[in-house]
Enzyme design. Structure first.
Site, PDB file in Angstrom:
ATOM      1  N   CYS A  75       0.836  -1.194   0.000  1.00  0.00           N
ATOM      2  CA  CYS A  75       0.000   0.000   0.000  1.00  0.00           C
ATOM      3  C   CYS A  75       0.878   1.253   0.000  1.00  0.00           C
ATOM      4  O   CYS A  75       1.429   1.634   1.036  1.00  0.00           O
ATOM      5  CB  CYS A  75      -0.922  -0.013   1.216  1.00  0.00           C
ATOM      6  SG  CYS A  75      -1.939   1.458   1.340  1.00  0.00           S
TER       7      CYS A  75
ATOM      8  N   CYS B 230      -0.347   4.077   2.234  1.00  0.00           N
ATOM      9  CA  CYS B 230      -0.113   3.835   3.664  1.00  0.00           C
ATOM     10  C   CYS B 230       1.357   4.043   4.035  1.00  0.00           C
ATOM     11  O   CYS B 230       1.668   4.641   5.057  1.00  0.00           O
ATOM     12  CB  CYS B 230      -0.458   2.399   4.057  1.00  0.00           C
ATOM     13  SG  CYS B 230      -1.977   1.762   3.369  1.00  0.00           S
ATOM     14  N   ASP B 231       2.262   3.524   3.225  1.00  0.00           N
ATOM     15  CA  ASP B 231       3.652   3.384   3.670  1.00  0.00           C
ATOM     16  C   ASP B 231       4.677   4.229   2.912  1.00  0.00           C
ATOM     17  O   ASP B 231       5.843   4.292   3.310  1.00  0.00           O
ATOM     18  CB  ASP B 231       4.080   1.903   3.555  1.00  0.00           C
ATOM     19  CG  ASP B 231       3.242   0.999   4.459  1.00  0.00           C
ATOM     20  OD1 ASP B 231       2.762   1.497   5.486  1.00  0.00           O
ATOM     21  OD2 ASP B 231       3.075  -0.188   4.124  1.00  0.00           O
TER      22      ASP B 231
END
Ligand code: NAP
Length: 309
Positions: free
Chosen positions: A133, A136-137
């Site tokens: 992701c 997300c990261d």
């Protein structure tokens, strides 16, 4: 007979549980194999509103679970293996543990799972530089080269997004033609920080002995030449599979088995069955959008039950 059963304990499932429990529907939640869903497989979540310093994915899901339980949600730690859906209900869920549960209304919130390369080094370095992701990261990998695998819209979008953080982004694709839409391809190819590595597959993620990603070993499928690309992170963008196997034979789905919803609602093709989150959404796939759909499904189910009863 249960009034409302929710299948899944990700952001969509727990939000549906919070709303329906507060509406006194006493929902029963079937937990599934990954309690807390995909967020429990990531580390810090920095884009969930309300947590200005970020929140650990597993902690966020634990909070959601406790919030749902506080209002009377019951959780059964089991897995739906198959089901019988009847327009208007009742619906039957057959669980792995041997129970069969009957319910009037059903919310399916089983999520999706990112596709994996299924090589041992990928698994060993998951959350240590291997991520599924970018949103997300991505922000954890600033000023280092980043590799992205895939040739679809997600890969284009994620590669482009990751150029905000990485010093350079290598887009590794197994063919010389992309599956992505023209506009997404053009945007990625125009970006000077993206270099495409065509006709190549990742053979190994380095370096398991250092417990972090330092590079990837790629093999050119035409020449069989193996080379190493140094990088600080590897983002997989090779698609997701919706976790809909027990339900898909009984509901309208798209060709990839995502559950299709009636316009402007979370209603599925079977009356009394609702769906929320990534099992019915391959576009947004964020915790907050799944939570929003869970809320909508709980409201839809509540209104449907009221009309029935
Ligand atoms: P996708 O379209 O299924 O593309 C997956 C890509 O990964 C393909 O290029 C595929 O290669 C490659 N791949 C699959 N398995 C692989 C493996 N084991 N090893 C190496 N490569 C592998 O998935 P997606 O890109 O996540 O898109 C899913 C859906 O969401 C699509 O409908 C897409 O249009 C949509 N989406 C839209 C947007 C947007 O419009 N902003 C953004 C993201 C996603 P091959 O091409 O060789 O099969």
């Amino acid at each position: 007979m249960e009034r409302l059963v929710i299948v899944g304990t990700g952001a969509a499932g727990f939000t549906a549980a919070i709303y329906s429990a507060r509406a006194n529907l006493e929902p029963l939640v079937i937990a599934g194999d990954v309690l807390g869903g995909q967020l429990t497989t990531t580390t810090d979540v920095e884009n969930y509103p309300g947590f200005e310093a970020g929140v650990f994915g597993a902690d966020l899901m634990e909070k959601m679970q406790k919030q749902a339980e506080r209002f009377g949600t019951r959780i059964q730690y089991d897995y739906v293996e198959s089901c019988e859906l009847k327009p208007g209900g009742p619906h039957k869920l057959h669980l792995r543990g041997g129970d069969t549960i009957e319910c009037r209304a059903l919310i399916i919130a089983t999520g999706a799972s990112p596709r994996k390369l299924d090589i041992p080094s990928e698994k060993a370095l998951e959350n240590k530089g291997v991520s599924y992701c970018a949103v997300c990261d991505g922000a954890f990998f600033r000023d280092v080269p980043i590799c992205v695998v895939g040739g679809g819209d997600s890969a284009m979008e994620e590669a482009h997004f990751l150029t905000k953080f990485g010093s350079k982004v290598y887009l590794i694709h197994r063919r010389d033609e992309f599956r992505a839409s023209r506009i997404m391809i053009d945007r990625a190819l125009k970006n000077p920080k993206i270099e495409v590595v065509y006709n190549s597959v990742v053979e190994e993620v380095l370096d398991v002995s250092k417990d972090k990603v330092t590079g990837v070993k790629v093999r050119n499928v035409l020449t069989e030449k193996v080379s190493t690309i140094e990088c600080g992170a590897l983002f997989m963008a090779i698609g997701h599979n919706p976790n809909t196997a027990p339900f898909a034979p009984h509901l309208e789905t798209d060709s990839a088995n995502y559950i299709l919803l009636k316009q402007e609602s979370t209603r599925t093709s079977v009356d009394g069955v609702f769906a929320a989150g990534d099992c019915a959404d391959h576009v947004y796939r964020q915790a907050i959008t799944a939570a929003g759909m869970g809320c909508r499904a709980a409201l839809d189910a509540e209104r449907w039950l009221e009309a029935q009863e």
